[in-house]
Design an enzyme around this catalytic site. Structure first.
Site, mmCIF file in Angstrom:
data_model
loop_
_atom_site.group_PDB
_atom_site.id
_atom_site.type_symbol
_atom_site.label_atom_id
_atom_site.label_comp_id
_atom_site.label_asym_id
_atom_site.label_seq_id
_atom_site.Cartn_x
_atom_site.Cartn_y
_atom_site.Cartn_z
ATOM 1 N N ARG A 72 49.286 -57.170 -61.030
ATOM 2 C CA ARG A 72 48.873 -55.831 -60.605
ATOM 3 C C ARG A 72 48.322 -55.086 -61.820
ATOM 4 O O ARG A 72 49.041 -54.912 -62.811
ATOM 5 C CB ARG A 72 50.077 -55.076 -60.024
ATOM 6 N N HIS A 116 45.294 -45.228 -61.670
ATOM 7 C CA HIS A 116 46.580 -45.156 -62.364
ATOM 8 C C HIS A 116 46.404 -44.128 -63.486
ATOM 9 O O HIS A 116 46.497 -44.427 -64.667
ATOM 10 C CB HIS A 116 46.988 -46.529 -62.888
ATOM 11 N N ASN A 289 57.431 -48.099 -56.158
ATOM 12 C CA ASN A 289 57.902 -48.186 -57.535
ATOM 13 C C ASN A 289 59.294 -47.587 -57.576
ATOM 14 O O ASN A 289 59.496 -46.475 -57.097
ATOM 15 C CB ASN A 289 57.013 -47.375 -58.489
HETATM 16 C C1 FCB Z 1 55.805 -45.455 -63.787
HETATM 17 C C2 FCB Z 1 54.336 -45.613 -64.122
HETATM 18 C C3 FCB Z 1 54.058 -46.676 -65.143
HETATM 19 C C4 FCB Z 1 55.088 -46.646 -66.253
HETATM 20 C C5 FCB Z 1 56.478 -46.745 -65.671
HETATM 21 C C6 FCB Z 1 57.573 -46.816 -66.710
HETATM 22 O O1 FCB Z 1 56.037 -44.160 -63.358
HETATM 23 O O2 FCB Z 1 53.603 -45.889 -62.958
HETATM 24 O O3 FCB Z 1 52.758 -46.509 -65.625
HETATM 25 O O4 FCB Z 1 54.936 -45.492 -66.984
HETATM 26 O O5 FCB Z 1 56.696 -45.636 -64.843
#
Ligand code: FCB
Length: 444
Positions: A72, A116, A289
């Site tokens: 990813r 992102h 996430n």
């Molecule tokens: C998430 C982000 C990623 C990284 C991790 C630790 O919030 O998507 O880019 O910073 O945390």
């Protein structure tokens, strides 16, 4: 894990690519923000980062060595479209063509994320996510990218973590563009970001034949710190802002009533007829996430959300002070499945930061804590799968140590250690163990 389960690792463009001003790349809000004195813990930036722009063959070789079947990554919008819309930067497109081709050649499936967090600065100059027009520009960018790469990339994610980039970027200001506009900033930018997502979904589908399209949210189970009514209420407001605002809009086509009431009228965005219908365009998968749970009590943060995050006593914590609580990932997977019924779910990020690491006398990095973090969380993902959650894959955050936003290079999350002076890569013990799990944990 089920037969079709994929194990991968995740990264994002600004955190690893470097080549910040090379080959016609335009400026992003992170290029700008990192120049602001005091914005980044160690005063660093992503100008060079992991120099993945040049070293990507080495990085793909590492994934292959681990036995990962998916990767990813995100496109840098200003690398592809330096002005944010219109002209395509051929060198930028060429980089992603080479990256995608090399992944496919290595037998690694590309999971592409369009956004992102590195918005073209040119769009920020016109208001960024406060400007409704940014949603239209994102849709154009998505269509362009799908046209360029859609013949080979079959997994598309529109946005990564709108909660984080909208609220931390516009409400509290610790991330780019660094605006401290409180709840109003978080809510307005969130509405435009969700609109961007919704407008892009059908365009990606029509340009990238047979592609699956989704979005990644950072959702957490939210627990009140005590059973006092005011803490239960605060937890509900926090859950409304971070979780339900996005999930309800995407899966139900409506913002949660209690949050509309709370924001009404002063803090409400300009929601136009048709917006929620666009935002709730059906998606093929939801990315989740997850790192921790949210334990919340009433407090002074971001009135009228008026909450405070609590670190429960007796728990273990990562170097960032994030609670290590594997049950959180099973709970959120089950909760989202039961409440919103996404067709498929991928865990698009999960992982752990330590203090900066150095190789021992034998040249090894034996990151025991990270190994036990992964084992603990993966057991809970497997348990969710057994409970019927259609979880189809897991992406470790992150492939290699990289630029961790406002924390600079002080919070390594990698399976691979990077020496930022020499750009030397070294597989950590966690990388070896994770690779072994990836190779052996799927029933075939
Ligand atoms: C998430 C982000 C990623 C990284 C991790 C630790 O919030 O998507 O880019 O910073 O945390």
């Amino acid at each position: 894990m089920p037969e079709d389960f994929v194990f991968g690792s995740a990264t994002s463009a600004y955190q690893i690519e470097g080549a910040a001003a090379l080959d016609g790349k335009g400026e992003s809000i992170w290029d700008r923000f990192t120049r602001k004195p005091g914005a980044i813990a160690d005063g660093s930036n992503g100008d060079m980062a992991c120099d993945h722009y040049h070293l990507y063959p080495r990085d793909i070789a590492l994934m292959k060595e681990m036995g990962l079947s998916a990767y990813r990554f995100s496109l840098s919008w200003p690398r592809l479209l330096p002005e944010g819309s219109g002209r395509v930067n051929a060198a930028g497109a060429d980089f992603y063509h080479r990256l995608i081709d090399a992944l496919l050649k290595a037998g690694i499936e590309p999971f592409l994320t369009l956004y992102h967090w590195d918005l073209p600065q040119r769009l920020q100059d016109k208001g960024g996510w406060y400007n409704r027009d940014t949603a239209m520009r994102f849709a154009d960018y998505a269509a362009e990218a799908a046209q360029l790469f859609g013949d080979r990339v079959k997994k598309w994610t529109t946005l990564n973590e709108p909660w984080t980039f909208c609220w931390w970027g516009h409400a509290t200001g610790e991330d780019a563009p660094g605006l401290k506009d409180g709840v109003k900033g978080g809510v307005i930018s969130s509405h435009h970001a969700l609109l961007a997502h919704g407008l892009a979904v059908p365009l990606i589908r029509s340009e990238a034949r047979g592609a699956e399209v989704g979005i990644t949210l950072d959702v957490n189970v939210t627990e009140p710190a005590t059973d006092r009514a005011e803490d239960i209420e605060a937890a509900r407001r926090f859950d409304g802002a971070q979780n339900r605002w996005y999930l309800d809009a995407i899966f139900r086509g409506a913002y949660p009533e209690d949050m509309l009431d709370l924001y009404n009228p002063r803090l409400l965005p300009d929601i136009r007829p048709g917006d929620l219908a666009a935002i709730s365009a059906p998606i093929d998968f939801l990315g989740i996430n997850n790192y921790r749970r949210s334990v919340i009590r009433a407090g002074a943060e971001l009135a009228p959300l008026s909450y405070e995050r609590v670190s429960p006593e007796g728990s273990d914590y990562s170097a960032l002070g994030w609670e290590i609580w594997p049950q959180a990932i099973e709970d959120i997977l089950v909760h989202v499945h039961e409440t919103y019924r996404p067709a498929r779910i991928y865990v698009t990020e999960n992982g752990m930061a330590t203090a900066p690491e150095v190789p021992d006398a034998r040249g090894r990095i034996e990151d025991v804590e990270r190994v036990s973090y992964y084992v603990g969380y993966l057991e809970k993902v497997a348990s969710a799968a057994r409970r019927g959650v259609p979880v189809k894959g897991y992406f470790a955050w992150t492939l290699m140590d990289n630029f961790e936003w406002a924390l600079g290079y002080t919070a390594p999350f990698g399976l691979v250690h990077v020496d930022f002076k020499t750009q030397e890569r070294r597989l950590k013990w966690s990388g070896e163990v994770y690779g072994r799990i990836a190779r052996e944990a799927v029933e075939r």
